[in-house]
Scaffold this motif. Structure first.
Motif, PDB file in Angstrom:
ATOM      1  N   CYS A  15      50.679  15.814 100.206  1.00 25.93           N
ATOM      2  CA  CYS A  15      49.431  16.570 100.321  1.00 25.93           C
ATOM      3  C   CYS A  15      48.302  15.647 100.769  1.00 25.93           C
ATOM      4  N   ARG A  19      44.228  18.523  99.283  1.00 24.20           N
ATOM      5  CA  ARG A  19      45.259  18.841  98.319  1.00 24.20           C
ATOM      6  C   ARG A  19      46.236  19.917  98.784  1.00 24.20           C
ATOM      7  N   HIS A  20      46.399  20.051 100.100  1.00 20.33           N
ATOM      8  CA  HIS A  20      47.439  20.947 100.600  1.00 20.33           C
ATOM      9  C   HIS A  20      48.384  20.171 101.523  1.00 20.33           C
ATOM     10  N   PHE A  21      49.529  20.767 101.793  1.00 22.25           N
ATOM     11  CA  PHE A  21      50.592  20.162 102.595  1.00 22.25           C
ATOM     12  C   PHE A  21      50.002  19.607 103.888  1.00 22.25           C
ATOM     13  N   TYR A  64      49.489  27.719 111.612  1.00 20.68           N
ATOM     14  CA  TYR A  64      49.415  27.599 110.153  1.00 20.68           C
ATOM     15  C   TYR A  64      48.814  28.902 109.633  1.00 20.68           C
ATOM     16  N   GLU A  67      48.266  28.619 103.224  1.00 23.77           N
ATOM     17  CA  GLU A  67      48.193  27.283 102.643  1.00 23.77           C
ATOM     18  C   GLU A  67      49.408  27.010 101.761  1.00 23.77           C
ATOM     19  N   LEU A  68      49.937  25.798 101.865  1.00 24.97           N
ATOM     20  CA  LEU A  68      51.031  25.357 101.011  1.00 24.97           C
ATOM     21  C   LEU A  68      50.534  24.246 100.106  1.00 24.97           C
ATOM     22  N   LEU A  69      50.939  24.296  98.838  1.00 17.95           N
ATOM     23  CA  LEU A  69      50.472  23.348  97.834  1.00 17.95           C
ATOM     24  C   LEU A  69      51.642  22.622  97.193  1.00 17.95           C
ATOM     25  N   SER A  70      51.335  21.546  96.503  1.00 15.95           N
ATOM     26  CA  SER A  70      52.342  20.782  95.792  1.00 15.95           C
ATOM     27  C   SER A  70      53.142  21.703  94.874  1.00 15.95           C
ATOM     28  N   ASP A  72      55.313  23.995  95.941  1.00 16.26           N
ATOM     29  CA  ASP A  72      55.854  25.149  96.659  1.00 16.26           C
ATOM     30  C   ASP A  72      57.254  24.832  97.165  1.00 16.26           C
ATOM     31  N   CYS A 104      54.367  31.146 106.124  1.00  9.11           N
ATOM     32  CA  CYS A 104      53.268  30.202 105.925  1.00  9.11           C
ATOM     33  C   CYS A 104      52.951  29.428 107.199  1.00  9.11           C
TER      34      CYS A 104
END
Length: 144
Positions: A15, A19-21, A64, A67-70, A72, A104
């Motif tokens: 990330c 804080r996103h991918f 995109y 949003e992808l987060l830790s 996922d 996503c």
């Protein structure tokens, strides 16, 4: 037919400052998916040394969408959108493995079949063409 070509998780170290991918890691997932798709078509990267044939990326377009987060869990499904004389156009669709499975991110790529000695595009073999046509888009098999 769309097929699963990658399954992974978003780790905290992947990330960015928001804080996103991070963008660089999307590309890693899409690159892994491309190799898997080529494998389904019968191309094995380990054979490049003996056959002197490979693939070269010509174009990538990434969208995109969510949003992808830790944490996922991700699944990427892929299909061949077009088979040309010397290239294929393919699409990867990345979605969360859990929940609604909404897309996503997507990547449309173009790869040319390539002579690794002469550094020129080659005509796609009949065997590769037939295999690629077997992995065309099936709307019932692809997440929207």
């Amino acid at each position: 037919m769309a097929i699963e070509t990658c399954r992974t998780v978003v780790y905290p170290w992947q990330c960015d400052a928001m804080r996103h991918f991070a963008t660089q890691h999307y590309m890693r997932v899409f690159d892994d998916a491309t190799w898997q798709l080529l494998g389904y078509l019968g191309y094995q990267p380990r054979d490049a040394g003996s056959t002197r044939r490979g693939w070269v990326d010509v174009r990538h377009e990434i969208n995109y969408r969510r949003e992808l987060l830790s944490g996922d869990l991700l699944v990427t499904r892929s299909f061949v959108a077009r088979v040309g004389t010397k290239s294929i156009t393919y699409e990867h669709r990345m979605h969360r493995a859990q929940g609604a499975k909404e897309i996503c991110a997507t990547m449309v790529g173009v790869a040319a079949f390539f002579d690794l000695e002469r550094r020129v595009a080659l005509e796609i073999t009949e065997e590769l063409r037939k295999a690629a046509e077997g992995f065309g888009a099936d709307p019932a098999n692809i997440l929207e």
